[in-house]
Write a protein that holds these residues in place. Structure first.
Motif, short mmCIF file in Angstrom:
data_model
loop_
_atom_site.label_atom_id
_atom_site.label_comp_id
_atom_site.label_asym_id
_atom_site.label_seq_id
_atom_site.Cartn_x
_atom_site.Cartn_y
_atom_site.Cartn_z
N ARG A 342 42.99 29.30 40.73
CA ARG A 342 41.58 30.45 40.55
C ARG A 342 41.10 30.72 39.60
N ILE A 343 40.13 31.13 39.25
CA ILE A 343 39.95 31.73 37.83
C ILE A 343 38.50 32.79 37.88
N LEU A 344 38.98 34.01 37.92
CA LEU A 344 37.87 34.77 38.35
C LEU A 344 37.24 35.57 36.95
N ALA A 345 35.87 35.01 36.04
CA ALA A 345 35.48 35.71 35.17
C ALA A 345 35.12 36.63 34.82
N PRO A 346 34.47 37.21 33.89
CA PRO A 346 34.16 38.54 34.01
C PRO A 346 32.37 38.83 34.65
N THR A 347 31.50 37.71 33.64
CA THR A 347 30.41 37.46 34.77
C THR A 347 30.15 37.47 35.83
N GLU A 348 31.06 36.80 36.78
CA GLU A 348 31.01 37.21 38.01
C GLU A 348 31.49 38.22 38.60
#
Length: 394
Positions: A342-348
């Motif tokens: 999983r990747i959780l990026a700042p943009t989200e």
């Protein structure tokens, strides 16, 4: 294939406050499904190919998550080298945004200065070459050899570039500016793109545009964030994350809330356009000092080879403060292969439908500006998504 996509923003100034902003993202958030069944070395290569923006931060996040899943502890020097690569990349990203994007919002837009753009990109490449030839430190269990003299010269060159192209004065002088009056006096000199833009929005009364309270993303407990990323509702969480029921913000502004200059720009409604743009400058002004502090630790004696902890947990999690905010990678390993990633990026976080960008844009949509679209676009640029965007006013 590149992991890109786009942010689409629609503003409805005549709609009620809670319904005047719509944010939709076409970012391919399920792209990590293709990681399943692959080895750490294959994941490293895939991440490097997929993410053109903030490649160093993405590579470091992948390496750290994979190392934790395998119980590997890398030397302190490797951690410091990775930190420096991410700092240098963030400096490049901020510098390019100012030179390329801020310049387009001036009353008299100007072409981005080609020589300074080349210098900003070259500064990061030079540091990467002297610090970590071949990007060895960014790899799973990475070790590296660096050129001390070259790194020191690269940091000095980066400082000179920032003083000339961005700040128009020595960084030690700019870092002493801690009040709104200090910022306005600096901007009035109008030597650089950053000065001209600040002078313009101060004169036009837009320093507080889009002002709203900030809910910064707190420190995560490893097990709690891993659970959110791996449970059955993870797809919704990754697309529109919240923490304790609140859409949080992770950005240069969220990281700089305690800085005197940022506090000086706070309005009764919260932090607006001026504070967001200034936070970018605050971070940039600290780059040479942060690089020197990290470089000083590169020669600290540490383990000759990466160590393995007593137990390999099978699940690895990394949290990297990248240019636009906190980047999270999580991996679950089984039999030496990835079973879930999983990747959780700042943009989200920042472009959550009810998040930081939406709150500020709602204030702009219902504000007094005769040019809602232009101010809204500058505000989005200040929040800084990692992909292209479009703002439409209806």
């Amino acid at each position: 294939m590149k992991a890109e996509g786009r942010i689409e923003i629609d503003l409805y100034p005549r709609a009620p406050h809670g319904h005047c902003v719509r944010i939709e993202s076409s970012r391919p958030l399920s792209i990590t499904r293709q990681f399943t069944g692959h080895s750490p070395s294959e994941i490293e290569q895939t991440v490097s190919l997929l993410f053109a923006t903030c490649k160093a931060a993405q590579s470091v996040a992948a390496a750290v998550a994979l190392e934790e899943a395998h119980g590997i502890i890398v030397p302190e020097s490797t951690r410091r080298a990775r930190e420096m690569r991410v700092i240098a990349e963030s400096a490049r990203e901020h510098t390019l945004r100012i030179l390329m994007d801020w310049s387009q919002f001036l009353d008299a837009p100007q072409p981005p200065p080609a020589a300074e753009l080349r210098a900003a990109m070259q500064a990061e490449r030079d540091l990467a070459r002297h610090l970590d030839e071949g990007s060895a430190a960014l790899r799973f269990g990475g070790m590296f050899v660096y050129e001390k003299d070259g790194v020191e010269k690269d940091i000095a060159a980066n400082e000179a570039l920032l003083e000339c192209a961005i700040f128009g004065e020595p960084l030690r002088i700019w870092r002493a500016r801690e009040t709104k009056a200090d910022l306005i006096n600096w901007a009035a000199q109008r030597h650089t793109i950053a000065q001209r833009l600040f002078d313009q929005i101060a004169t036009d009364g837009f320093l507080g545009a889009g002002a709203a309270p900030v809910s910064p993303l707190p420190a995560f407990h490893r097990d709690r964030i891993a659970q959110r990323l791996f449970d059955d509702s993870q797809a919704h969480f990754v697309a529109a994350p919240d923490w304790e029921g609140v859409p949080r913000e992770t950005s240069p502004l969220a990281r700089s809330l305690d800085h005197p200059l940022i506090r000086a720009l706070e309005t009764d409604d919260g932090f607006g356009l001026g504070a967001r743009l200034a936070a970018c400058l605050v971070e940039l002004a600290s780059v040479p000092r942060r690089l020197r502090d990290a470089a000083a630790a590169l020669d600290t004696p540490d383990h000759v080879q990466p160590e393995r902890s007593e137990t390999a947990p099978g699940i690895g999690l990394s949290q990297i403060e990248a240019a636009r905010g906190r980047l999270v990678h999580a991996v679950e390993m089984s039999g030496g292969k990835v079973s879930r990633y999983r990747i959780l990026a700042p943009t989200e976080w920042n472009f959550h439908p009810e998040g930081a960008a939406a709150r500020g844009l709602a204030r702009i949509a219902h504000g007094d500006s005769h040019d809602v679209a232009r101010i809204a676009r500058l505000f989005v640029t200040a929040v800084d998504p990692c992909v292209g965007y479009e703002v439409r006013v209806h």
